[in-house]
Write an enzyme that holds these catalytic residues in place. Structure first.
Site, PDB file in Angstrom:
ATOM      1  N   ASP A 227     -11.328  -0.512  19.799  1.00 34.48           N
ATOM      2  CA  ASP A 227     -12.539   0.341  19.753  1.00 34.48           C
ATOM      3  C   ASP A 227     -13.165   0.201  18.370  1.00 34.48           C
ATOM      4  OD1 ASP A 227      -9.878   2.128  19.408  1.00 34.48           O
ATOM      5  OD2 ASP A 227     -11.357   2.679  17.904  1.00 34.48           O
ATOM      6  N   ASP A 229     -13.834   2.880  16.518  1.00 34.92           N
ATOM      7  CA  ASP A 229     -13.631   4.221  15.971  1.00 34.92           C
ATOM      8  C   ASP A 229     -14.879   5.067  16.269  1.00 34.92           C
ATOM      9  OD1 ASP A 229     -11.783   5.972  14.795  1.00 34.92           O
ATOM     10  OD2 ASP A 229     -12.812   5.855  12.888  1.00 34.92           O
TER      11      ASP A 229
HETATM   12  N1  LIG Z   1      -9.942   4.601  16.310  1.00 41.43           N
HETATM   13  C1  LIG Z   1      -8.633   4.703  16.116  1.00 41.43           C
HETATM   14  N2  LIG Z   1      -8.141   5.501  15.129  1.00 41.43           N
HETATM   15  C2  LIG Z   1      -6.803   5.584  14.923  1.00 41.43           C
HETATM   16  N3  LIG Z   1      -5.891   4.917  15.637  1.00 41.43           N
HETATM   17  C3  LIG Z   1      -6.336   4.135  16.618  1.00 41.43           C
HETATM   18  N4  LIG Z   1      -5.688   3.347  17.484  1.00 41.43           N
HETATM   19  C4  LIG Z   1      -6.593   2.729  18.268  1.00 41.43           C
HETATM   20  N5  LIG Z   1      -7.845   3.108  17.925  1.00 41.43           N
HETATM   21  C5  LIG Z   1      -7.712   3.978  16.897  1.00 41.43           C
END
Ligand SMILES: Nc1ncnc2[nH]cnc12
Ligand SMILES: CSC[C@H]1O[C@H](OP(=O)(O)O)[C@H](O)[C@@H]1O
Length: 311
Positions: A227, A229
């Protein structure tokens, strides 16, 4: 489980720690499940012993596989018993760990499903996770300037590049920001980490990497971006997003880890996987407390982990 032993007598030098969405490794022969109990408790899951034929000799090489969040993902990042995990792995002979992690991307160029082999960490955990074997009457200070093992990292990068063009996109370096969680970051935090030069973010690199360093284990994480974030206009991270991308790219993740295990199982890497280059570092780093000041409890725990170091 029928046909699976509950003990394994030979030392196992290489381990994989599986993270979110990577709870097992296919294509290996599962020969045993071991459950070592350590002075720091029991590990997250039984350690599966897998047999893997060495590509150079054809002989079977044992690989240990540990599921970081438990067999059913029942342990939150701050509940993962990292000391027990690392101590248990060392006690069965492990000196090299390939740790897998699902991460958020902090950079446009690191797209969901890309892999990153990080070379640095920024610690944004909050001190609530036990993070050292040296406490309670024995002090130790190991170097942590380079949290990942450069030599194992080289092998991992080479293997990742060998799969490029077959669906794997690899970034050779980057800083992983390890946050506390379990909630994801605020937008302000996410933007701050970007301004610090963070490449990816997770909740699992620490204290695992610190404890591996104390335990003289060569440790390299492989990250898979799931992703952007919450800094990116494409939408905020959700668990569905993480699991969806993990699932869609799990085959590549398994192929990547499999290629690394193939390479590390070669005879030419036998000294590397034994982490000969790290041997005895902790003996000196952990000898700062004069014998008269060492508590019996701390000493006996450390003697369990490092037989012969602190007698
Ligand atoms: N955006 C994110 N923040 C923290 N840990 C994660 N693991 C996968 N995506 C994450
Ligand atoms: C389910 S998203 C957050 C979760 O995913 C990562 O897990 P892991 O590093 O074990 O693959 C991240 O670190 C969080 O624990």
């Amino acid at each position: 489980m029928a046909g699976i032993a509950d003990h394994y007598d030979d030392p196992i030098h290489i381990a994989v720690i599986g993270g979110t969405g990577l709870a097992s490794l296919a294509d290996f022969t599962h020969v045993a499940n071991v459950k070592p109990s350590t002075p720091w408790g029991v590990p997250s899951s039984p350690i599966a012993v897998l047999h893997h034929p060495s590509p150079s000799t054809g002989k079977s090489i044992p690989i240990a596989f540990l599921s970081r969040h438990g067999l059913h993902h029942e342990l939150a990042p701050h509940e993962v018993p990292s000391r027990a995990n690392i101590a248990a792995l060392r006690s069965i002979g492990v000196r090299t760990i390939i740790a897998f992690s699902a991460v958020g991307s902090l950079q446009e160029d690191i797209k969901p499903r890309d892999f990153v082999v990080p070379d640095q960490i920024i610690d944004r955990t909050k001190g609530v996770r036990p993070f050292t074997f040296f406490e309670g009457g024995m002090v130790g200070h190991v170097g942590f300037a380079d949290p990942f093992d450069g030599d194992v990292g080289k092998v991992v990068r080479k293997c990742g590049h060998s799969l490029e063009g077959e669906g794997v996109r690899l970034h050779d370096s980057g800083t992983v920001v390890c946050m506390e969680g379990p909630q994801f970051s605020t937008r302000a935090e996410s933007k701050l980490y970007r301004s610090w030069g963070g490449a990816v973010i997770n909740m699992s690199a620490l204290p695992e990497a610190k404890l591996a360093k104390e335990a003289e284990i060569a440790y390299q994480m492989i990250c898979m971006s799931t992703d952007y974030d919450c800094w990116h206009e494409s939408g905020d991270v959700t668990v569905e997003m993480v699991m969806g991308n993990m699932k869609a790219n799990a085959e590549n993740a398994r192929r990547f880890v499999g290629a690394v295990l193939d390479e590390l199982s070669k005879e030419e890497h036998s000294d590397l996987v034994l982490a000969k280059h790290l041997e005895s570092q902790t003996k000196f780093a952990g000898s700062i407390t004069a014998p008269a000041g060492r508590s019996a409890e701390a000493k006996s725990k450390l003697q369990w982990l490092f037989p012969g170091y602190f007698d």
